[in-house]
Write a protein that holds these residues in place. Structure first.
Motif, mmCIF file in Angstrom:
data_model
loop_
_atom_site.group_PDB
_atom_site.id
_atom_site.type_symbol
_atom_site.label_atom_id
_atom_site.label_comp_id
_atom_site.label_asym_id
_atom_site.label_seq_id
_atom_site.Cartn_x
_atom_site.Cartn_y
_atom_site.Cartn_z
ATOM 1 N N VAL B 8 13.039 -22.497 15.667
ATOM 2 C CA VAL B 8 12.353 -22.108 14.431
ATOM 3 C C VAL B 8 10.886 -22.511 14.497
ATOM 4 O O VAL B 8 9.987 -21.708 14.179
ATOM 5 C CB VAL B 8 13.050 -22.751 13.203
ATOM 6 N N ALA B 9 10.655 -23.734 14.951
ATOM 7 C CA ALA B 9 9.268 -24.192 15.066
ATOM 8 C C ALA B 9 8.503 -23.324 16.055
ATOM 9 O O ALA B 9 7.351 -22.940 15.809
ATOM 10 C CB ALA B 9 9.242 -25.653 15.516
ATOM 11 N N GLN B 10 9.163 -22.986 17.140
ATOM 12 C CA GLN B 10 8.520 -22.141 18.158
ATOM 13 C C GLN B 10 8.123 -20.801 17.564
ATOM 14 O O GLN B 10 7.009 -20.299 17.778
ATOM 15 C CB GLN B 10 9.501 -21.952 19.311
ATOM 16 N N ILE B 11 9.044 -20.219 16.763
ATOM 17 C CA ILE B 11 8.761 -18.901 16.190
ATOM 18 C C ILE B 11 7.623 -18.991 15.190
ATOM 19 O O ILE B 11 6.736 -18.116 15.159
ATOM 20 C CB ILE B 11 10.035 -18.326 15.547
ATOM 21 N N ILE B 18 0.217 -15.076 16.707
ATOM 22 C CA ILE B 18 0.174 -13.616 16.762
ATOM 23 C C ILE B 18 -0.728 -13.068 15.659
ATOM 24 O O ILE B 18 -1.498 -12.119 15.875
ATOM 25 C CB ILE B 18 1.597 -13.034 16.672
ATOM 26 N N ILE B 19 -0.654 -13.688 14.459
ATOM 27 C CA ILE B 19 -1.536 -13.241 13.375
ATOM 28 C C ILE B 19 -2.995 -13.455 13.782
ATOM 29 O O ILE B 19 -3.852 -12.576 13.585
ATOM 30 C CB ILE B 19 -1.213 -13.986 12.065
ATOM 31 N N ALA B 20 -3.259 -14.631 14.378
ATOM 32 C CA ALA B 20 -4.629 -14.895 14.838
ATOM 33 C C ALA B 20 -5.044 -13.852 15.872
ATOM 34 O O ALA B 20 -6.172 -13.346 15.843
ATOM 35 C CB ALA B 20 -4.718 -16.294 15.432
ATOM 36 N N LEU B 21 -4.114 -13.518 16.763
ATOM 37 C CA LEU B 21 -4.423 -12.511 17.790
ATOM 38 C C LEU B 21 -4.706 -11.157 17.159
ATOM 39 O O LEU B 21 -5.659 -10.457 17.542
ATOM 40 C CB LEU B 21 -3.247 -12.400 18.759
ATOM 41 N N LEU B 96 6.912 -10.488 19.472
ATOM 42 C CA LEU B 96 7.747 -11.635 19.841
ATOM 43 C C LEU B 96 8.299 -11.538 21.256
ATOM 44 O O LEU B 96 8.231 -12.504 21.995
ATOM 45 C CB LEU B 96 8.887 -11.798 18.825
ATOM 46 N N PRO B 97 8.854 -10.388 21.703
ATOM 47 C CA PRO B 97 9.479 -10.416 23.038
ATOM 48 C C PRO B 97 8.534 -10.215 24.207
ATOM 49 O O PRO B 97 8.990 -10.178 25.342
ATOM 50 C CB PRO B 97 10.483 -9.256 22.957
ATOM 51 N N ILE B 98 7.227 -10.081 23.946
ATOM 52 C CA ILE B 98 6.324 -9.756 25.061
ATOM 53 C C ILE B 98 6.042 -11.008 25.890
ATOM 54 O O ILE B 98 5.608 -12.025 25.346
ATOM 55 C CB ILE B 98 5.019 -9.156 24.528
ATOM 56 N N PRO B 99 6.276 -10.958 27.200
ATOM 57 C CA PRO B 99 5.955 -12.118 28.041
ATOM 58 C C PRO B 99 4.466 -12.146 28.383
ATOM 59 O O PRO B 99 3.992 -11.369 29.200
ATOM 60 C CB PRO B 99 6.817 -11.885 29.288
ATOM 61 N N PHE B 100 3.747 -13.054 27.727
ATOM 62 C CA PHE B 100 2.305 -13.136 27.987
ATOM 63 C C PHE B 100 2.030 -13.906 29.272
ATOM 64 O O PHE B 100 0.978 -13.759 29.865
ATOM 65 C CB PHE B 100 1.600 -13.808 26.813
ATOM 66 N N GLY B 101 2.959 -14.749 29.655
ATOM 67 C CA GLY B 101 2.790 -15.515 30.880
ATOM 68 C C GLY B 101 4.160 -15.862 31.411
ATOM 69 O O GLY B 101 5.179 -15.508 30.806
ATOM 70 N N LEU B 104 5.267 -18.039 28.749
ATOM 71 C CA LEU B 104 4.631 -17.859 27.445
ATOM 72 C C LEU B 104 5.226 -16.630 26.756
ATOM 73 O O LEU B 104 4.656 -15.556 26.770
ATOM 74 C CB LEU B 104 3.112 -17.693 27.633
ATOM 75 N N THR B 105 6.405 -16.799 26.210
ATOM 76 C CA THR B 105 7.020 -15.736 25.425
ATOM 77 C C THR B 105 7.407 -16.334 24.082
ATOM 78 O O THR B 105 7.975 -17.421 24.024
ATOM 79 C CB THR B 105 8.272 -15.189 26.122
ATOM 80 N N ALA B 106 7.065 -15.624 23.012
ATOM 81 C CA ALA B 106 7.339 -16.181 21.691
ATOM 82 C C ALA B 106 8.835 -16.329 21.480
ATOM 83 O O ALA B 106 9.308 -17.378 21.035
ATOM 84 C CB ALA B 106 6.734 -15.271 20.623
ATOM 85 N N LEU B 107 9.596 -15.327 21.805
ATOM 86 C CA LEU B 107 11.045 -15.371 21.601
ATOM 87 C C LEU B 107 11.675 -14.572 22.725
ATOM 88 O O LEU B 107 11.675 -13.351 22.677
ATOM 89 C CB LEU B 107 11.396 -14.762 20.237
ATOM 90 N N PRO B 108 12.186 -15.267 23.760
ATOM 91 C CA PRO B 108 12.771 -14.518 24.874
ATOM 92 C C PRO B 108 14.031 -13.791 24.423
ATOM 93 O O PRO B 108 15.068 -14.393 24.188
ATOM 94 C CB PRO B 108 13.088 -15.591 25.910
ATOM 95 N N VAL B 109 13.930 -12.492 24.294
ATOM 96 C CA VAL B 109 15.054 -11.679 23.860
ATOM 97 C C VAL B 109 15.520 -10.876 25.071
ATOM 98 O O VAL B 109 14.700 -10.378 25.837
ATOM 99 C CB VAL B 109 14.641 -10.718 22.728
ATOM 100 N N GLY B 110 16.802 -10.737 25.218
ATOM 101 C CA GLY B 110 17.334 -9.999 26.351
ATOM 102 C C GLY B 110 16.927 -8.543 26.331
ATOM 103 O O GLY B 110 16.486 -7.993 27.334
ATOM 104 N N ASP B 111 17.022 -7.936 25.171
ATOM 105 C CA ASP B 111 16.742 -6.502 25.078
ATOM 106 C C ASP B 111 15.416 -6.276 24.350
ATOM 107 O O ASP B 111 15.356 -5.636 23.303
ATOM 108 C CB ASP B 111 17.879 -5.788 24.353
ATOM 109 N N GLY B 112 14.363 -6.800 24.946
ATOM 110 C CA GLY B 112 13.061 -6.777 24.277
ATOM 111 C C GLY B 112 12.563 -5.383 23.975
ATOM 112 O O GLY B 112 12.059 -5.101 22.881
ATOM 113 N N VAL B 113 12.739 -4.482 24.927
ATOM 114 C CA VAL B 113 12.151 -3.152 24.756
ATOM 115 C C VAL B 113 12.882 -2.390 23.648
ATOM 116 O O VAL B 113 12.261 -1.626 22.893
ATOM 117 C CB VAL B 113 12.156 -2.392 26.094
ATOM 118 N N ILE B 114 14.167 -2.666 23.497
ATOM 119 C CA ILE B 114 14.903 -1.997 22.417
ATOM 120 C C ILE B 114 14.418 -2.499 21.064
ATOM 121 O O ILE B 114 14.222 -1.716 20.124
ATOM 122 C CB ILE B 114 16.417 -2.231 22.594
ATOM 123 N N LEU B 115 14.190 -3.819 20.984
ATOM 124 C CA LEU B 115 13.654 -4.383 19.736
ATOM 125 C C LEU B 115 12.305 -3.751 19.393
ATOM 126 O O LEU B 115 12.063 -3.340 18.254
ATOM 127 C CB LEU B 115 13.499 -5.891 19.898
#
Lengths: 225, 324
Positions: B8-11, B18-21, B96-101, B104-115
């Motif tokens: 939760v803290a991570q999110i 993300i808002i800042a970005l 959230l599911p985009i791997p920036f590094g 460095l992923t906000a929320l590692p989701v298995g099916d990121g592209v579907i989300l």
């Protein structure tokens, strides 16, 4: 079907050509001018038709060619001219209300004595309507004074009057206009008559370096209000 | 699913970043857009505010913040105020599911592209709501165009992404990135050039950018679906538009350009460089091509991109079946 595909491929190629053109323009230098820091050269301003002014006289530049025939007053569709005849043919009052002027040039066209012309004042600014009513006789005097001064500074050995006679009107040699940086089209900073209220021109030529000083010195006009 | 406090803290931290970005991206993009437009038209662009006009976008956003929220009469109140919020907030989820590094992923989701593809559809809904609730014919026309355009261009977009998913065998953005190498010839763009082209075209259509900016065609529809929005209502639409642009650029970078991988050192800088290069490309396109007509827009989609996408997908599947 094949032709359609071929046409679409050609269209795709044309998109690439368009991108190349804009890409080239993106990298080429800009062509516009940063106005307060740079100004257009005065030679180019010769083609600008600003508010009208009196031409220099043939003998004495400060003496107008006007014969007070009232042709321009009649021709003016905006009724912005006031010319009063004096003892002789030459006028004693020559008022011009630029706020009514539509720059049609009817006065310049009709003048039988070629006493009127368009000025090249691009940077004319006014805060009130009163500033736009100008005394053209006073303006002519100040311009003649300025011209004599500039000629004197340009050629210290020769007599300035002969120079004035040789080149009446604002069409002067571009070399001189460049050297003195005060072309004749510009009015002088200190107004002569109380009715005359015109903002001075920016005399400086194009300044490559951005400087705030030129911005500050532009519309200083302490004569009226 | 076990939802620990750490996640939760991570999110929360991720959403704030993300808002800042998003806000920073809008400021940068406004400046870039105007500067590029200026240079293409051989004029300087914003120049007066700050050094080389860099503070112009900040001044503009201050103006938007301070502006009165003007609401025309007879609007549908709830929908009218819901639409900008609905345009803005789903975009947060999409990052959230985009791997920036590598880590460095906000929320590692298995099916990121579907989300991402599922929630990207909410943007259309907000456009439709905005157009409908504004009680303005231009807004309504813009909304109708936005819906038919965005729905149409989603399909080739999905087909193009699906071809890459076939290749990598996963819908996880991290896996897709890891299967590509750091150098350009190891990226998916080499294996799937047609898919990249289709994605590039439908990316412009999906984000309603010129030359496919029919929903907000200035010369025809005033401002399209956001005609009646002022102040922050408009600003939220504006923010979400640029955020959507950045998002599709990030997705393109992950799927076709190797994501965070790059020469010398992997890291978020590579994905940002790639995404902003794509953004620059979109700006360049905008100031080059005139707007297409609506039937042309849909013809490009249904007659070209969709068959090409299907063909590409079939080819990919056949090659995979034969080769592996």
């Amino acid at each position: 079907m094949l032709k359609e595909i071929w046409d679409n491929l050609k269209g795709l190629y044309s998109l690439g050509v368009g991108m190349a053109i804009t890409g080239r323009y993106l990298l080429s230098p800009v062509e516009t001018i940063h106005y307060p820091r740079q100004v257009v050269a005065d030679e180019i301003m010769e083609s600008f038709r600003g508010p009208i002014q009196l031409t220099f006289g043939p003998k004495d530049p400060a003496q107008s060619r006007c014969i007070s025939c009232q042709m321009c007053v009649k021709a003016c569709p905006g009724h912005c001219l006031t010319v009063t005849k004096g003892e002789t043919k030459s006028p004693v009052v020559w008022l011009y209300d630029f706020s009514y002027c539509c720059l049609c040039g009817a006065c310049v066209e009709t003048c039988p004595a070629s006493a009127l012309e368009f000025s090249h004042k691009v940077y004319l600014v006014a805060k009130s309507r009163a500033e736009l009513s100008m005394d053209l006789l006073a303006d002519l005097k100040s311009r003649a004074l300025k011209k004599a001064e500039s000629v004197k500074s340009e050629l210290p050995g020769s007599a300035p009057t002969t120079q004035n006679l040789a080149a009446p009107g604002p069409k002067d040699s571009p070399v001189k206009a460049e050297a003195t940086k005060t072309p004749l089209a510009n009015s002088d900073p200190e107004p002569k008559a109380p009715t005359e209220a015109r903002p001075p021109k920016k005399a400086a030529k194009a300044d490559p370096l951005p400087s705030d000083a030129t911005i500050e010195s532009r519309p200083k006009n302490g004569s009226d209000q | 699913m076990f939802l620990s406090l750490a996640i939760v803290a991570q999110i929360i931290v991720a959403v704030l970043l993300i808002i800042a970005l998003m806000v920073g991206n809008a400021v940068v993009m406004v400046y870039m857009e105007r500067k590029v437009a200026g240079f293409i038209q051989r004029r300087p662009g914003p120049y007066e505010v700050g050094p080389y006009g860099t503070l112009q976008a900040i001044c503009d956003s201050m103006k938007l913040l301070a502006k009165q929220l003007y609401r025309p009469g007879n609007v549908d109140l709830i929908l009218y105020y819901l639409a900008p919020i609905l345009a803005f907030f789903p975009v947060l989820l999409l990052y959230l599911p985009i791997p920036f590094g590598p880590y460095l992923t906000a929320l590692p989701v298995g099916d990121g592209v579907i989300l991402i593809l599922a929630f990207a559809g909410l943007g259309v809904l907000s456009n439709l709501l905005a157009g409908w609730s504004s009680n303005n014919k231009y807004s309504l026309l813009g909304a109708a165009r936005a819906v038919s355009q965005t729905v149409a261009y989603e399909i080739p977009m999905i087909l193009a992404l699906l071809a890459v998913v076939f290749l990598s065998g996963s819908t996880d953005l991290k896996v897709v990135t890891d299967q590509q190498g750091p150098w350009p010839w190891q990226w998916n763009i080499v294996l799937q050039p047609l898919a990249f082209f289709i994605y590039l075209v439908s990316l412009v259509g999906e984000t309603n950018r010129a030359p496919f900016d029919l929903p907000e065609a200035e010369s025809e529809l005033a401002a399209g679906f956001h005609t009646e929005y002022s102040g922050m209502g408009f600003a939220l639409f504006f923010l979400s538009e640029y955020a959507n642009m950045l998002l599709v650029s990030f997705v393109a970078a992950v799927f076709f350009l190797g994501g965070y991988k790059g020469p010398i050192a992997d890291g978020f800088w590579w994905i940002f460089i790639k995404a902003y290069a794509l953004m620059f490309f979109m700006v360049w396109i905008r100031w080059t091509f005139p707007r297409v007509r609506f039937d042309q827009l849909l013809n490009i989609n249904w007659k070209w991109l969709l068959p090409l996408g299907l063909f590409n997908l079939w080819l990919t599947a056949a090659v995979i079946k034969v080769a592996f």
